[in-house]
Scaffold this active site. Structure first.
Site, PDB file in Angstrom:
ATOM      1  N   GLY A  92       0.822  -1.198   0.000  1.00  0.00           N
ATOM      2  CA  GLY A  92       0.000   0.000   0.000  1.00  0.00           C
ATOM      3  C   GLY A  92       0.854   1.244   0.000  1.00  0.00           C
ATOM      4  O   GLY A  92       2.073   1.162   0.067  1.00  0.00           O
ATOM      5  N   LYS A 141      -3.443   5.519   4.823  1.00  0.00           N
ATOM      6  CA  LYS A 141      -2.740   4.360   4.280  1.00  0.00           C
ATOM      7  C   LYS A 141      -3.744   3.581   3.424  1.00  0.00           C
ATOM      8  O   LYS A 141      -4.796   3.167   3.921  1.00  0.00           O
ATOM      9  CB  LYS A 141      -2.222   3.512   5.443  1.00  0.00           C
ATOM     10  CG  LYS A 141      -1.395   2.317   5.052  1.00  0.00           C
ATOM     11  CD  LYS A 141      -0.804   1.699   6.313  1.00  0.00           C
ATOM     12  CE  LYS A 141      -0.147   0.374   6.044  1.00  0.00           C
ATOM     13  NZ  LYS A 141       0.434  -0.201   7.272  1.00  0.00           N
ATOM     14  N   ASP A 149       8.450  -5.574  11.669  1.00  0.00           N
ATOM     15  CA  ASP A 149       8.929  -4.997  10.405  1.00  0.00           C
ATOM     16  C   ASP A 149       9.809  -3.780  10.705  1.00  0.00           C
ATOM     17  O   ASP A 149       9.488  -2.655  10.333  1.00  0.00           O
ATOM     18  CB  ASP A 149       7.718  -4.600   9.552  1.00  0.00           C
ATOM     19  CG  ASP A 149       8.072  -4.417   8.082  1.00  0.00           C
ATOM     20  OD1 ASP A 149       9.227  -4.721   7.712  1.00  0.00           O
ATOM     21  OD2 ASP A 149       7.211  -3.971   7.306  1.00  0.00           O
TER      22      ASP A 149
END
Length: 440
Positions: A133, A149, A282
């Site tokens: 995205g 987002k 992440d």
């Protein structure tokens, strides 16, 4: 200029199938050459590099699940040849943006209203573009500055077929040097994390959870969710800005502040691992920002791994054994962690000692360790070939692969920031707390 995305399942499948056929053909040709006239390591490496570049280019163009797997693979060098890890590193850099009209269409179909009714303005230039995205700056009609987002169309529907096709490409390219059971486990874990990451409602819940975790640490800043403008594929958050690591320069940050940030990074990482048993999975430069008062801003909670208490305990015990150079105990704890094949004989202690002596360096002294000058990663890369000798003894530690990813990501952040800090005493406090340090 942004490319027109391949959003249909059929289009993505054809693109990946073409890549698979090409890679399989190259691998077959390489094997034939080796059988007929032999092939030296240089020629094989060149062949791997060609295959790797083709895979990386295709994944980067398609974005989505396969690009995310490429990013994970680039950080976990235990199941792909080095040439592939290096080629896939390019996928860590910001992805090229998708056309604005595609983004507007996705927002309007998800939120059910024209963009003009939803926002006072929506900036056309992306704030950031990533694998599944991209993010745009906007303002609500009540004057609140936000970021939006937006998930690329078609990414979630094609996740399973993308992963199957990528796995086939790696298999036919002779690249998955693992038993089928280990490959099944590895891709199963990646699929599970990706499915969570593709669900922005899940990410909104993760954001609330981590805000609660870190509520007593005012120097950890996590954006709040704007629920009225969020769905499964659109997530609107308050705009919380800080400096990207590249902007953490001597003009604005003295060494003492950088070291303070380093200690705080270590604390958040250790708290998530040992106390919360739930980690931000992440950790790359784009997901963190900093402020001259020593605050750390954390973004993107799509990839969160909740850890089983027994895995955290095995990890803790493995670290204690490694620090104490008790390699017999380390071998046992790695079996408990799922990293060591149980029915194989004990691993040579000298092999463990070699890795321990490399990885212990930031923790081996009471004096501050200079992460800016660290070449630890080069020593790891230089010894990677020794892994092949013990390939049958180890397997990808599926339950803890995201712990390894978190630690590697934080090492690179500490290095880029130029932190000088001694973490041994802090680490020992967390290890001593043991199972009592966890939270249910």
């Amino acid at each position: 200029m942004s490319k027109k995305p391949v959003t249909s399942r059929g289009g993505r499948f054809l693109k990946l199938a073409g890549m698979t056929a090409s890679v399989a053909g190259q691998y077959a040709g390489q094997r034939a050459r080796r059988l007929i006239r032999g092939e030296d390591d240089g020629a094989r490496s060149e062949s791997y590099t060609r295959m790797a570049d083709q895979i990386a280019d295709t994944l980067g163009e398609l974005k989505g699940a396969v690009m995310k797997v490429g990013q994970i693979a680039s950080q976990t060098q235990d199941f792909l040849p080095l040439e592939f890890s290096e080629a896939l590193q390019k996928l860590q850099k910001e992805a090229p943006p998708m056309a604005f009209e595609v983004i507007v269409g996705q927002i309007e179909s998800e939120l059910g209203k024209p963009v003009g009714e939803l926002f006072e303005y929506l900036q056309e230039q992306p704030y950031a573009a990533a694998s599944i995205g991209q993010v745009h700056r906007a303002r609500l009609h009540n004057g609140t500055d936000v970021i939006v987002k937006v998930q690329y169309p078609g990414v979630d529907e094609s996740c399973d077929s993308d992963l199957k096709q990528l796995r086939l490409a790696l298999k036919l390219g002779g690249l998955l040097k693992m038993p089928k059971e280990a490959v099944d486990q590895l891709f199963g874990e990646i699929r599970e994390r990706l499915k969570e990451e593709l669900d922005y409602e899940n990410e909104a819940n993760n954001l609330r959870l981590f805000r609660e975790f870190h509520k007593d640490q005012p120097w950890v800043i996590i954006p709040s969710v704007i629920a009225s403008h969020s769905t499964r594929r659109v997530l609107t958050l308050e705009l919380v800005e800080g400096d990207h690591v590249s902007k953490v320069t001597p003009e604005h940050y003295d060494q003492a502040t950088i070291n303070l940030i380093g200690h705080r990074i270590f604390t958040t990482m250790a708290d998530q691992l040992f106390r919360f048993r739930c980690i931000h999975g992440d950790p790359h430069a784009g997901n963190f920002a900093y402020r001259p008062d020593g605050s750390i801003i954390m973004y993107d909670f799509g990839c969160v791994k909740k850890l089983k208490p027994e895995i955290v305990e095995a990890y803790r015990k493995a670290l204690i054994a490694a620090l104490a150079e008790d390699y017999e105990a380390l071998d046992r704890h790695l079996i408990d962690l799922g990293a060591r094949v149980e029915n194989q004989p004990a691993v040579d202690e000298a092999y463990y000692a070699m890795w321990r002596d490399i990885l212990i360096r930031p923790f081996d002294t009471e004096a501050p360790y200079d992460f800016a000058g660290s070449d630890l990663h080069k020593h790891v890369a230089a010894k990677t070939s020794t892994v092949f000798k013990y390939l049958d003894y180890f397997k990808p530690p599926v339950e803890s692969i995201f712990i390894d990813r978190m630690i590697a990501g934080h090492y690179w952040m500490l290095k880029r920031l130029g932190v000088q800090a001694a973490f041994r005493a802090e680490l020992e406090k967390y290890l001593a707390a043991g199972a009592d340090g966890g939270q249910s």
